[in-house]
Design a protein around this motif. Sequence first.
Motif, PDB file in Angstrom:
ATOM      1  N   UNK A 361       0.823  -1.216   0.000  1.00  0.00           N
ATOM      2  CA  UNK A 361       0.000   0.000   0.000  1.00  0.00           C
ATOM      3  C   UNK A 361       0.858   1.269   0.000  1.00  0.00           C
ATOM      4  N   UNK A 362       2.157   1.097   0.125  1.00  0.00           N
ATOM      5  CA  UNK A 362       3.039   2.259   0.132  1.00  0.00           C
ATOM      6  C   UNK A 362       4.491   1.823   0.179  1.00  0.00           C
ATOM      7  N   UNK A 363       5.392   2.779   0.089  1.00  0.00           N
ATOM      8  CA  UNK A 363       6.824   2.488   0.130  1.00  0.00           C
ATOM      9  C   UNK A 363       7.536   3.555   0.950  1.00  0.00           C
ATOM     10  N   UNK A 364       8.601   3.148   1.613  1.00  0.00           N
ATOM     11  CA  UNK A 364       9.478   4.111   2.275  1.00  0.00           C
ATOM     12  C   UNK A 364      10.737   4.261   1.434  1.00  0.00           C
ATOM     13  N   UNK A 365      11.220   5.491   1.261  1.00  0.00           N
ATOM     14  CA  UNK A 365      12.376   5.706   0.381  1.00  0.00           C
ATOM     15  C   UNK A 365      13.663   5.115   0.944  1.00  0.00           C
ATOM     16  N   UNK A 366      14.558   4.770   0.062  1.00  0.00           N
ATOM     17  CA  UNK A 366      15.866   4.247   0.430  1.00  0.00           C
ATOM     18  C   UNK A 366      16.719   5.371   1.008  1.00  0.00           C
ATOM     19  N   UNK A 367      17.556   5.049   2.001  1.00  0.00           N
ATOM     20  CA  UNK A 367      18.371   6.078   2.656  1.00  0.00           C
ATOM     21  C   UNK A 367      19.422   6.661   1.721  1.00  0.00           C
ATOM     22  N   UNK A 368      19.943   5.837   0.821  1.00  0.00           N
ATOM     23  CA  UNK A 368      21.001   6.308  -0.079  1.00  0.00           C
ATOM     24  C   UNK A 368      20.419   7.113  -1.227  1.00  0.00           C
ATOM     25  N   UNK A 369      19.382   6.564  -1.861  1.00  0.00           N
ATOM     26  CA  UNK A 369      18.764   7.220  -3.009  1.00  0.00           C
ATOM     27  C   UNK A 369      17.260   7.286  -2.795  1.00  0.00           C
ATOM     28  N   UNK A 370      16.700   8.454  -2.528  1.00  0.00           N
ATOM     29  CA  UNK A 370      15.264   8.576  -2.230  1.00  0.00           C
ATOM     30  C   UNK A 370      14.356   8.109  -3.365  1.00  0.00           C
ATOM     31  N   UNK A 371      14.898   7.988  -4.586  1.00  0.00           N
ATOM     32  CA  UNK A 371      14.080   7.512  -5.707  1.00  0.00           C
ATOM     33  C   UNK A 371      13.920   5.990  -5.679  1.00  0.00           C
ATOM     34  N   UNK A 372      14.771   5.318  -4.919  1.00  0.00           N
ATOM     35  CA  UNK A 372      14.672   3.868  -4.784  1.00  0.00           C
ATOM     36  C   UNK A 372      13.698   3.521  -3.655  1.00  0.00           C
ATOM     37  N   UNK A 373      13.319   2.253  -3.591  1.00  0.00           N
ATOM     38  CA  UNK A 373      12.441   1.766  -2.522  1.00  0.00           C
ATOM     39  C   UNK A 373      13.296   1.200  -1.398  1.00  0.00           C
ATOM     40  N   UNK A 374      13.148   1.746  -0.206  1.00  0.00           N
ATOM     41  CA  UNK A 374      13.858   1.209   0.958  1.00  0.00           C
ATOM     42  C   UNK A 374      13.131   0.020   1.548  1.00  0.00           C
ATOM     43  N   UNK A 375      11.829   0.162   1.718  1.00  0.00           N
ATOM     44  CA  UNK A 375      11.000  -0.933   2.240  1.00  0.00           C
ATOM     45  C   UNK A 375       9.572  -0.765   1.749  1.00  0.00           C
ATOM     46  N   UNK A 376       8.855  -1.874   1.733  1.00  0.00           N
ATOM     47  CA  UNK A 376       7.458  -1.891   1.306  1.00  0.00           C
ATOM     48  C   UNK A 376       6.549  -1.838   2.534  1.00  0.00           C
TER      49      UNK A 376
END
Length: 467
Positions: A361-376
């Motif tokens: 239902x959503x994603x948290x951004x990756x710490x290194x690159x905010x355009x990537x997915x850090x977690x679902x």
Amino acid sequence: MVTAQELVGVIITASTKKTIKDKVAALVAEDCIELQQYIKLALDPQICFFLTKAQIPKIQSSTNALTSCASVFRMLECLSTRTKTGNAAKAAIKEMLEASDNWVRVLFQWAIEKKLPGNIGRTIANKVWPDMIYKQPYGGCKPYDPEWIDRRFDWDEGVLIEEKIDGMTMMLSKDMHRNPKVHTRAGQDITDQMHWYFRRVFSVMELGTVLHVEAQVLQNGRPIDRAEGNGYFNSIIKGEGKQLRPDQILLTVLDQIDYDGFYKGKDPTPAGVRLNRMISFVEEYEMVTEQPGHVSHHPYVTFPLWQLIHSVPEALRFAQNMIRGGGEGAVIKDPAAPWESKKMTSQMKVKNEFDCTLKVVGCKPHKVNPDWVGSLICTSEQSLHDIQVGHQAIETLVGSGLNEEAGHELDRTQGPDAFIGKLVEVKAECITKNDALQLPRVIEIRHDKTKADTYDEVVRAYRMSVN
């Protein structure tokens, strides 16, 4: 002097590389004294700052700010040497952050967390600057592998199996000169904070030995939740004020290792012999602490429940019995194998796992690159029955299982749009008391399903795995 922004840039560039070799090469290419000094401060477990991320003041960065990383080095040195503590430390940190740009704050926060982005850790640091950071010896276990388990162990001769205990891992050592030491699994020296609690244990330990123990906090005679118990120990280690009585601590001895062998990375003593020595130590400790007139304020010390078994089905039944009783599972050991400081193939852990299908239902951004997915952000389906009985949807964050492999359906670099609205298969160990999943990892996207599992279906899957 290198600026904080330049230092952050070097670390982020290295963190985006996909292989250890490439990360090392990126750091070597930009090597400088400031980078080496910062990496050691941020990753060396023996350097403690007695501060948590939550205690860092939230300050708006100055527009006319200091950009040098020297202020970070000075502050970290003050914290690690205890030159500044308590309110004086908080005031000094606030003053530094108010006078600095945001890059200084990033460097400071990474160091306090003891974690750099992109899995840049001690292994990579020591490849760039050999032996710069001490690496604590540690003997780990392989995860359960049904194909490997038949080939690796001699079931006719008999195999050891022990209850798996998960508390706070500590290594208690006593050299030939009677010097006691307590280290965390990561290698942080916590002797000053913990020796008082374990002084009776050290009095019974043989010279030249190391005990691998799992420490748990007792309440009404039973271990409390691991996260809560480790919170007590971390508070004591960081000097935050929480205290325990020694008799509120349970130490489960998982191994007894020769001191020289431990620090050389290998003790040739067979696991079966080490188990007998461990049992003898616990029995002697119990005799000493139960003497008439003895002060009873000491930790409880025990060893895990164990058996000698002769088949894989026996091993699985033992593990299931531990899980049904609320335990973590079991560890299988080759009784003839030596102890080694690595993930030993002679030891295999058997833990509970179950599968469920959840909706992203959503994603948290990756710490290194905010355009990537850090977690679902994944949830269960909420059925009419769930609403009627007051069940909330199971919601959990899942980052493990995502990768950076181009073309793979779980490639985090695709961004949130590739995941939101999809159904994913998730494996986890159990359901926590807050209705979240413990140690979840995403396995695959379920293209063959049209709806997620309901609360009841997830709970049923977990209960079936236990039973």
